[in-house]
Enzyme design. Sequence first.
Site, PDB file in Angstrom:
ATOM      1  N   SER A  52      -6.475   1.135 -12.036  1.00 18.95           N
ATOM      2  CA  SER A  52      -5.859   0.429 -10.914  1.00 18.95           C
ATOM      3  C   SER A  52      -6.189  -1.054 -11.046  1.00 18.95           C
ATOM      4  CB  SER A  52      -6.407   0.984  -9.596  1.00 18.95           C
ATOM      5  OG  SER A  52      -5.963   0.188  -8.530  1.00 18.95           O
TER       6      SER A  52
ATOM      7  N   HIS B 232      -1.871   1.452 -12.991  1.00 20.67           N
ATOM      8  CA  HIS B 232      -1.601   1.720 -11.575  1.00 20.67           C
ATOM      9  C   HIS B 232      -1.559   0.374 -10.845  1.00 20.67           C
ATOM     10  CE1 HIS B 232      -1.756   4.234  -7.918  1.00 20.67           C
ATOM     11  NE2 HIS B 232      -2.550   3.293  -7.405  1.00 20.67           N
TER      12      HIS B 232
ATOM     13  N   ASP C  23      -1.030  -1.436  -7.259  1.00 20.86           N
ATOM     14  CA  ASP C  23      -1.030  -1.238  -5.799  1.00 20.86           C
ATOM     15  C   ASP C  23      -0.262  -2.353  -5.109  1.00 20.86           C
ATOM     16  OD1 ASP C  23      -2.754   1.114  -5.357  1.00 20.86           O
ATOM     17  OD2 ASP C  23      -4.275  -0.116  -6.353  1.00 20.86           O
TER      18      ASP C  23
ATOM     19  N   MET D 182       0.550  -3.651  -1.339  1.00 19.08           N
ATOM     20  CA  MET D 182       0.165  -3.481   0.077  1.00 19.08           C
ATOM     21  C   MET D 182       0.815  -4.586   0.881  1.00 19.08           C
ATOM     22  SD  MET D 182      -3.918  -2.992  -0.479  1.00 19.08           S
ATOM     23  CE  MET D 182      -4.578  -1.902  -1.728  1.00 19.08           C
TER      24      MET D 182
ATOM     25  N   HIS E 141       2.300   1.904  -6.612  1.00 17.30           N
ATOM     26  CA  HIS E 141       1.882   2.656  -5.423  1.00 17.30           C
ATOM     27  C   HIS E 141       2.215   1.805  -4.208  1.00 17.30           C
ATOM     28  CE1 HIS E 141      -1.821   4.372  -3.037  1.00 17.30           C
ATOM     29  NE2 HIS E 141      -0.664   4.677  -2.470  1.00 17.30           N
TER      30      HIS E 141
ATOM     31  N   MET F  85       2.116   0.886  -0.692  1.00 16.27           N
ATOM     32  CA  MET F  85       1.467   1.035   0.609  1.00 16.27           C
ATOM     33  C   MET F  85       2.145   0.051   1.546  1.00 16.27           C
ATOM     34  SD  MET F  85      -2.374   1.472  -0.836  1.00 16.27           S
ATOM     35  CE  MET F  85      -1.893   0.837  -2.431  1.00 16.27           C
TER      36      MET F  85
ATOM     37  N   MET G  72      -4.333  11.039  -1.990  1.00 14.13           N
ATOM     38  CA  MET G  72      -5.324   9.973  -1.809  1.00 14.13           C
ATOM     39  C   MET G  72      -6.702  10.601  -1.571  1.00 14.13           C
ATOM     40  SD  MET G  72      -3.756   7.025  -2.095  1.00 14.13           S
ATOM     41  CE  MET G  72      -5.228   6.063  -1.726  1.00 14.13           C
TER      42      MET G  72
ATOM     43  N   ASP H  98      -6.282   9.292  -6.337  1.00 13.60           N
ATOM     44  CA  ASP H  98      -6.504   7.842  -6.255  1.00 13.60           C
ATOM     45  C   ASP H  98      -7.574   7.564  -5.206  1.00 13.60           C
ATOM     46  OD1 ASP H  98      -6.301   5.089  -6.146  1.00 13.60           O
ATOM     47  OD2 ASP H  98      -4.246   5.052  -5.361  1.00 13.60           O
TER      48      ASP H  98
HETATM   49  C1  DX5 Z   1      -6.660   2.035  -2.676  1.00 17.05           C
HETATM   50  C2  DX5 Z   1      -5.801   1.920  -3.889  1.00 17.05           C
HETATM   51  C3  DX5 Z   1      -6.484   2.321  -5.155  1.00 17.05           C
HETATM   52  C4  DX5 Z   1      -7.726   1.530  -5.490  1.00 17.05           C
HETATM   53  C5  DX5 Z   1      -8.624   2.463  -6.251  1.00 17.05           C
HETATM   54  O1  DX5 Z   1      -5.833   1.945  -1.585  1.00 17.05           O
HETATM   55  O2  DX5 Z   1      -4.652   2.746  -3.759  1.00 17.05           O
HETATM   56  O3  DX5 Z   1      -5.586   2.392  -6.256  1.00 17.05           O
HETATM   57  O4  DX5 Z   1      -7.500   0.347  -6.228  1.00 17.05           O
HETATM   58  O5  DX5 Z   1      -9.852   1.886  -6.448  1.00 17.05           O
HETATM   59  P1  DX5 Z   1     -11.181   2.743  -6.629  1.00 17.05           P
HETATM   60  O6  DX5 Z   1     -10.995   3.626  -7.854  1.00 17.05           O
HETATM   61  O7  DX5 Z   1     -12.244   1.712  -6.806  1.00 17.05           O
HETATM   62  O8  DX5 Z   1     -11.377   3.585  -5.397  1.00 17.05           O
HETATM   63 ZN    ZN Z   2      -3.360   3.109  -5.468  1.00 18.80          ZN
END
Ligand code: DX5
Ligand code: ZN
Length: 222
Positions: free
Chosen positions: A8, A33, A35, A37, A66, A68, A139, A174
Site C-alpha cells: 500500500s 495498492h 488508497d 480517500m 481502493h 474510500m 478490511m 487490508d
Molecule cells: C487503510 C488503507 C490501507 C493502509 C494499510 O485505510 O486502506 O491500505 O495503507 O496500511 P497498514 O498495512 O499499515 O495497515
Molecule cells: Zn487500502
Amino acid sequence: MKILTAPSIFAADLANMEKEVRRTELSGADLIHFDIMDGVYVPNMSFGFDMLKAIRKLTQLPIDAHMMTVHPEMYIQRLSECGADIVTVHNDIAPEEQIKGMLESINSYGMMAGIALKPKVPAEAVLPFIDCVDMILVMTVEPGFSGQKFMDMSDKIREIKKYIGSRNISIEVDGGIKAETAPICAEAGANVFVIGSAAYAAPSMKDAVENVRSTAAAAYPG
Ligand code: DX5
Ligand code: ZN
C-alpha cells in the site's frame, strides 16, 4: 487462487515516490495498492488522479485502487484513463442497484471490480454483488489510516469463501497485514495481501513482502 502481495503505497515515503515505486518493484510485489480517500467517507485524505498517473508512468505493475470515497461513480472513467487496473468500492456508500451499476461500469472500462467491507459489515453484504465482482476486500482495520492494529476477520473470510464457491473471485485483506497476521487470513481463504507499514517501514522491504507471501502460501488451503 494465486497468492498476491499488494504493498500500500500510502505507507511509503511520500517525499520519494519514484524511489518507493522502484523499491516496490524490487520487492517482488504483484500489485501496487493505491488508497484514494476523500475526507468524507473516512476522516483522512490521500491521493488523487495526478498521483495515480505519475505512478502509472513509473511502473508496469497493476494498480489496485481502493476507493474510500462517497461518490466513486463520478470517477470510474478517469480512474481507467489514469491507469488503474482494479477498482474497489465500499458496499455502504449507495443502494444495492447503484453499487451494481458501478461494478458493471468498472468492468466496462476493462478494469477488475472489487467490493470492500468495513470490519463491522457482515459477510452476507457481499451476496447481492457476488456475480458482479472479481475481488472482495475484507478490511482488517477501520479504513483511513496506515499502521493500525490488525483485527481478526477470519470467520467473515471463511463465510465469504463459502459464498464464492467455485467462482473466480479473489479475497483481499487490508490493514495490519504482516508475516504474523497474513496466515490467519490465508487459512480462512484470503489470497491478496495489502501490506502498508509492514512493507515500507521494514529494514528490508523485499524480505517483508516475501515473508508475507510465504507464510500466507503455507497457510492457504488451495
Ligand atoms: C487503510 C488503507 C490501507 C493502509 C494499510 O485505510 O486502506 O491500505 O495503507 O496500511 P497498514 O498495512 O499499515 O495497515
Ligand atoms: Zn487500502
